[in-house]
Design a protein around this motif. Structure first.
Motif, PDB file in Angstrom:
ATOM      1  N   THR A  88      23.901 -30.831  15.852  1.00 45.71           N
ATOM      2  CA  THR A  88      23.147 -31.860  16.574  1.00 45.71           C
ATOM      3  C   THR A  88      21.791 -30.742  16.942  1.00 45.71           C
ATOM      4  N   HIS A  89      22.390 -29.594  17.956  1.00 46.14           N
ATOM      5  CA  HIS A  89      21.365 -28.838  18.449  1.00 46.14           C
ATOM      6  C   HIS A  89      20.492 -28.185  17.361  1.00 46.14           C
ATOM      7  N   SER A  90      21.052 -27.971  16.318  1.00 42.54           N
ATOM      8  CA  SER A  90      19.945 -27.187  15.196  1.00 42.54           C
ATOM      9  C   SER A  90      19.009 -28.308  14.551  1.00 42.54           C
ATOM     10  N   ALA A  91      19.498 -29.585  14.951  1.00 42.06           N
ATOM     11  CA  ALA A  91      18.473 -30.818  14.375  1.00 42.06           C
ATOM     12  C   ALA A  91      17.499 -31.223  15.345  1.00 42.06           C
ATOM     13  N   LEU A  92      17.376 -30.428  16.499  1.00 36.06           N
ATOM     14  CA  LEU A  92      16.430 -31.012  17.362  1.00 36.06           C
ATOM     15  C   LEU A  92      15.058 -30.464  16.889  1.00 36.06           C
ATOM     16  N   PRO A  93      13.990 -31.366  17.280  1.00 39.97           N
ATOM     17  CA  PRO A  93      12.679 -31.199  16.767  1.00 39.97           C
ATOM     18  C   PRO A  93      12.087 -29.478  16.604  1.00 39.97           C
TER      19      PRO A  93
ATOM     20  N   ARG B 135      21.888 -24.903  27.021  1.00 43.89           N
ATOM     21  CA  ARG B 135      23.102 -24.871  27.932  1.00 43.89           C
ATOM     22  C   ARG B 135      23.453 -26.304  28.434  1.00 43.89           C
ATOM     23  N   ALA B 136      22.689 -27.235  28.511  1.00 44.48           N
ATOM     24  CA  ALA B 136      22.774 -28.618  29.123  1.00 44.48           C
ATOM     25  C   ALA B 136      23.080 -29.504  28.129  1.00 44.48           C
ATOM     26  N   GLU B 137      22.923 -29.157  26.745  1.00 41.41           N
ATOM     27  CA  GLU B 137      23.192 -29.892  25.800  1.00 41.41           C
ATOM     28  C   GLU B 137      24.784 -30.433  25.727  1.00 41.41           C
ATOM     29  N   PRO B 138      24.998 -31.561  25.343  1.00 42.18           N
ATOM     30  CA  PRO B 138      26.567 -31.995  25.177  1.00 42.18           C
ATOM     31  C   PRO B 138      27.044 -31.009  24.261  1.00 42.18           C
ATOM     32  N   GLY B 139      28.382 -30.468  24.448  1.00 41.86           N
ATOM     33  CA  GLY B 139      28.988 -29.508  23.620  1.00 41.86           C
ATOM     34  C   GLY B 139      28.736 -28.043  23.533  1.00 41.86           C
TER      35      GLY B 139
ATOM     36  N   TRP C 248      30.056 -23.381  20.919  1.00 42.37           N
ATOM     37  CA  TRP C 248      29.990 -24.951  20.848  1.00 42.37           C
ATOM     38  C   TRP C 248      31.329 -25.676  20.673  1.00 42.37           C
ATOM     39  N   GLN C 249      31.539 -26.817  21.207  1.00 41.94           N
ATOM     40  CA  GLN C 249      32.816 -27.470  21.083  1.00 41.94           C
ATOM     41  C   GLN C 249      33.197 -27.491  19.661  1.00 41.94           C
ATOM     42  N   SER C 250      32.069 -27.846  18.756  1.00 43.42           N
ATOM     43  CA  SER C 250      32.414 -27.918  17.349  1.00 43.42           C
ATOM     44  C   SER C 250      31.299 -27.484  16.633  1.00 43.42           C
ATOM     45  N   ARG C 251      31.428 -27.769  15.170  1.00 38.43           N
ATOM     46  CA  ARG C 251      30.196 -27.336  14.403  1.00 38.43           C
ATOM     47  C   ARG C 251      29.204 -28.700  14.431  1.00 38.43           C
ATOM     48  N   ALA C 252      29.751 -29.822  14.681  1.00 34.79           N
ATOM     49  CA  ALA C 252      29.044 -30.992  14.861  1.00 34.79           C
ATOM     50  C   ALA C 252      28.103 -30.824  15.985  1.00 34.79           C
TER      51      ALA C 252
END
Length: 101
Positions: free
Chosen positions: A67-72, A33-37, A59-63
């Protein structure tokens, strides 16, 4: 709101992994929830089927979602997800017809 990206995800867990899955993802809710977008991120559990978890995300966008999905931790879970799931995720993309609260 057409630029927003939302979906509903169903995660059907293995009965013996449901508690572990819940604990794992409960820990991800607040940071997500704290992530940008991130506009909305909700984790729900079906009352009649305790092995079914439902995620509602906007999310604000697919991008931003990418970014969220790419987190380790998300990449690691995605690689190991079938250890927790009876079948792969069911994902339904949604169109936002009302403004986010």
């Amino acid at each position: 709101m057409a630029d927003h990206y939302g979906f509903i995800l169903h995660a059907h867990t293995r009965p013996e992994k449901a508690a572990e899955f819940e604990a794992l993802f409960r820990a991800y809710v607040a940071p997500s929830r704290a992530e940008p977008g991130c506009i909305a991120y909700h984790m729900l559990r079906d009352q009649q089927d305790p092995t079914l978890f439902i995620f509602y995300e906007v999310w604000q966008s697919r991008a931003h979602l990418a970014t969220h999905s790419a987190l380790p931790h998300m990449r690691e879970f995605h690689q190991r997800r079938m250890e927790y799931l009876r079948r792969d995720f069911e994902i339904r993309e949604i169109e936002m017809l009302s403004p986010a609260g």
